[in-house]
Design a protein around this motif. Sequence first.
Motif, PDB file in Angstrom:
ATOM      1  N   ASN A 185       0.813  -1.219   0.000  1.00  0.00           N
ATOM      2  CA  ASN A 185       0.000   0.000   0.000  1.00  0.00           C
ATOM      3  C   ASN A 185       0.844   1.266   0.000  1.00  0.00           C
ATOM      4  OD1 ASN A 185      -2.530  -1.246  -0.094  1.00  0.00           O
ATOM      5  ND2 ASN A 185      -2.568  -1.538   2.131  1.00  0.00           N
ATOM      6  N   ASP A 186       2.133   1.151   0.356  1.00  0.00           N
ATOM      7  CA  ASP A 186       3.016   2.320   0.317  1.00  0.00           C
ATOM      8  C   ASP A 186       3.368   2.718  -1.110  1.00  0.00           C
ATOM      9  OD1 ASP A 186       3.088   2.528   3.102  1.00  0.00           O
ATOM     10  OD2 ASP A 186       4.726   1.081   3.251  1.00  0.00           O
ATOM     11  N   LEU A 187       2.999   1.895  -2.080  1.00  0.00           N
ATOM     12  CA  LEU A 187       3.204   2.240  -3.485  1.00  0.00           C
ATOM     13  C   LEU A 187       2.044   3.051  -4.058  1.00  0.00           C
ATOM     14  CD1 LEU A 187       4.600  -1.153  -4.860  1.00  0.00           C
ATOM     15  CD2 LEU A 187       5.893   0.864  -4.145  1.00  0.00           C
ATOM     16  N   ARG A 188       1.038   3.332  -3.251  1.00  0.00           N
ATOM     17  CA  ARG A 188      -0.146   4.033  -3.741  1.00  0.00           C
ATOM     18  C   ARG A 188       0.237   5.382  -4.363  1.00  0.00           C
ATOM     19  NH1 ARG A 188      -5.311   3.167  -2.894  1.00  0.00           N
ATOM     20  NH2 ARG A 188      -4.839   1.716  -1.176  1.00  0.00           N
ATOM     21  N   GLY A 189      -0.208   5.567  -5.603  1.00  0.00           N
ATOM     22  CA  GLY A 189       0.035   6.824  -6.307  1.00  0.00           C
ATOM     23  C   GLY A 189       1.437   6.979  -6.862  1.00  0.00           C
ATOM     24  N   LYS A 190       2.291   5.984  -6.646  1.00  0.00           N
ATOM     25  CA  LYS A 190       3.677   6.073  -7.100  1.00  0.00           C
ATOM     26  C   LYS A 190       3.809   5.598  -8.552  1.00  0.00           C
ATOM     27  CE  LYS A 190       5.395   7.091  -2.933  1.00  0.00           C
ATOM     28  NZ  LYS A 190       4.145   7.106  -2.152  1.00  0.00           N
ATOM     29  N   THR A 191       4.909   6.017  -9.176  1.00  0.00           N
ATOM     30  CA  THR A 191       5.285   5.500 -10.490  1.00  0.00           C
ATOM     31  C   THR A 191       6.321   4.405 -10.275  1.00  0.00           C
ATOM     32  OG1 THR A 191       4.854   7.597 -11.616  1.00  0.00           O
ATOM     33  CG2 THR A 191       6.310   6.029 -12.729  1.00  0.00           C
ATOM     34  N   VAL A 192       5.985   3.197 -10.685  1.00  0.00           N
ATOM     35  CA  VAL A 192       6.798   2.016 -10.420  1.00  0.00           C
ATOM     36  C   VAL A 192       7.408   1.537 -11.734  1.00  0.00           C
ATOM     37  CG1 VAL A 192       6.754  -0.373  -9.619  1.00  0.00           C
ATOM     38  CG2 VAL A 192       5.390   1.372  -8.440  1.00  0.00           C
ATOM     39  N   ALA A 193       8.728   1.496 -11.785  1.00  0.00           N
ATOM     40  CA  ALA A 193       9.429   1.073 -12.995  1.00  0.00           C
ATOM     41  C   ALA A 193       9.634  -0.435 -12.994  1.00  0.00           C
ATOM     42  CB  ALA A 193      10.777   1.786 -13.092  1.00  0.00           C
ATOM     43  N   VAL A 194       9.268  -1.063 -14.106  1.00  0.00           N
ATOM     44  CA  VAL A 194       9.505  -2.496 -14.296  1.00  0.00           C
ATOM     45  C   VAL A 194      10.030  -2.696 -15.712  1.00  0.00           C
ATOM     46  CG1 VAL A 194       7.681  -3.171 -12.688  1.00  0.00           C
ATOM     47  CG2 VAL A 194       7.157  -2.963 -15.113  1.00  0.00           C
ATOM     48  N   GLU A 195      10.627  -3.849 -15.943  1.00  0.00           N
ATOM     49  CA  GLU A 195      11.089  -4.169 -17.282  1.00  0.00           C
ATOM     50  C   GLU A 195       9.902  -4.451 -18.185  1.00  0.00           C
ATOM     51  OE1 GLU A 195      14.463  -7.003 -17.224  1.00  0.00           O
ATOM     52  OE2 GLU A 195      14.313  -6.725 -15.047  1.00  0.00           O
ATOM     53  N   ARG A 196      10.027  -4.044 -19.432  1.00  0.00           N
ATOM     54  CA  ARG A 196       8.918  -4.164 -20.371  1.00  0.00           C
ATOM     55  C   ARG A 196       8.477  -5.620 -20.510  1.00  0.00           C
ATOM     56  NH1 ARG A 196      10.890  -1.210 -24.410  1.00  0.00           N
ATOM     57  NH2 ARG A 196       9.871   0.623 -23.530  1.00  0.00           N
ATOM     58  N   GLY A 197       7.165  -5.837 -20.371  1.00  0.00           N
ATOM     59  CA  GLY A 197       6.599  -7.170 -20.539  1.00  0.00           C
ATOM     60  C   GLY A 197       6.713  -8.070 -19.338  1.00  0.00           C
TER      61      GLY A 197
END
Length: 245
Positions: free
Chosen positions: A111-123
Motif C-alpha cells: 500500500n506504500d506504493l499508492r500513487g507512485k510510479t513504479v518502474a519495471v522491465e517491459r513485458g
Amino acid sequence: MEVRSGDKDAVVKIALFGQEILDRDGRPTKETQGVKRFLDYFRREAKIDFSFQRLPWRRAQAMTLEGKGIIWEFSKNKERLLSYRFSEPVMSSKIWAIAYGEPHLKLDHINDLRGKTVAVERGVSHGMEFDDAAGKLFRVDEDTASAAARFRKLMAKRSDVLLWGLVQFDKPQDLINYLHQMYIPSLQDSSLNGVKFYTSSKPLFLDTIHFASKKGSYEEVMQRLDVAIRRGLASGELLQILREM
C-alpha cells in the motif's frame, strides 16, 4: 521438437527463450557460469539440451505461444494461465522496491506504493498480486532491459521506485550491500558511481518462477522438467545452482 513416448531416455534439443539483458550501451551481456551450470543440470537430469536465446521479453512470449520453444523465468498471472502450461516452481523470487533521494519513502507494504510510479522491465509480471495492483494502486512505467537506464531514471525522479526480483537475500542490508558493492559496479556506468540507493524494509511481492510452454505443446518435455525440478530442489543441488546465478 516433441518427445515421443518411446524416446524418454533420448536427449532432445529445444529452444529456450529468456529475457534479454543489455549493458549500458544496449548490447547483450554475456551469460554467467551460473546460467551455464543451470542449463547443464537439465541436460543431465531431464535429458534436455536447451538452445538458449535471450530475446526482447514480448517477443520471447510470442515465440513460445507460436510453439517454437519454451520460455524461462516466467511468472504466473491470470492472463498467462489461459495460454501457457507452467512447470513446477523452480524458485521463489522476492520482489524488492529500490528508491533514491531524500526524504526516504516509506516502503514497508504494497500500500506504500499508492500513487507512485513504479518502474519495471517491459513485458514483465511480478505475479498475480502485482498484476492486481498495477494501474490501480500505482502507475507502471515499463522500461528497456537496460538496468543502468532504470537506475538513472530513479536519480532523475522519472520514477519513484523500481522493482527488483532476487532469490538470495532476506535482509534489506544484505541487499543494499550487494547492490552497491557488486551489482552497480558490474553495470560499468560512471554516472552511477558512488550513488546511494535504498530499499524497502522487506520484499513487497513474492513471485514463483517457472518454465512454460504453449498449452498442448512439449507436454512430455514439461513432464521431464517437473521431475528434474522436484529432484533438484529435494536434493538441494538446484538451489545451490540458483544461488550462483
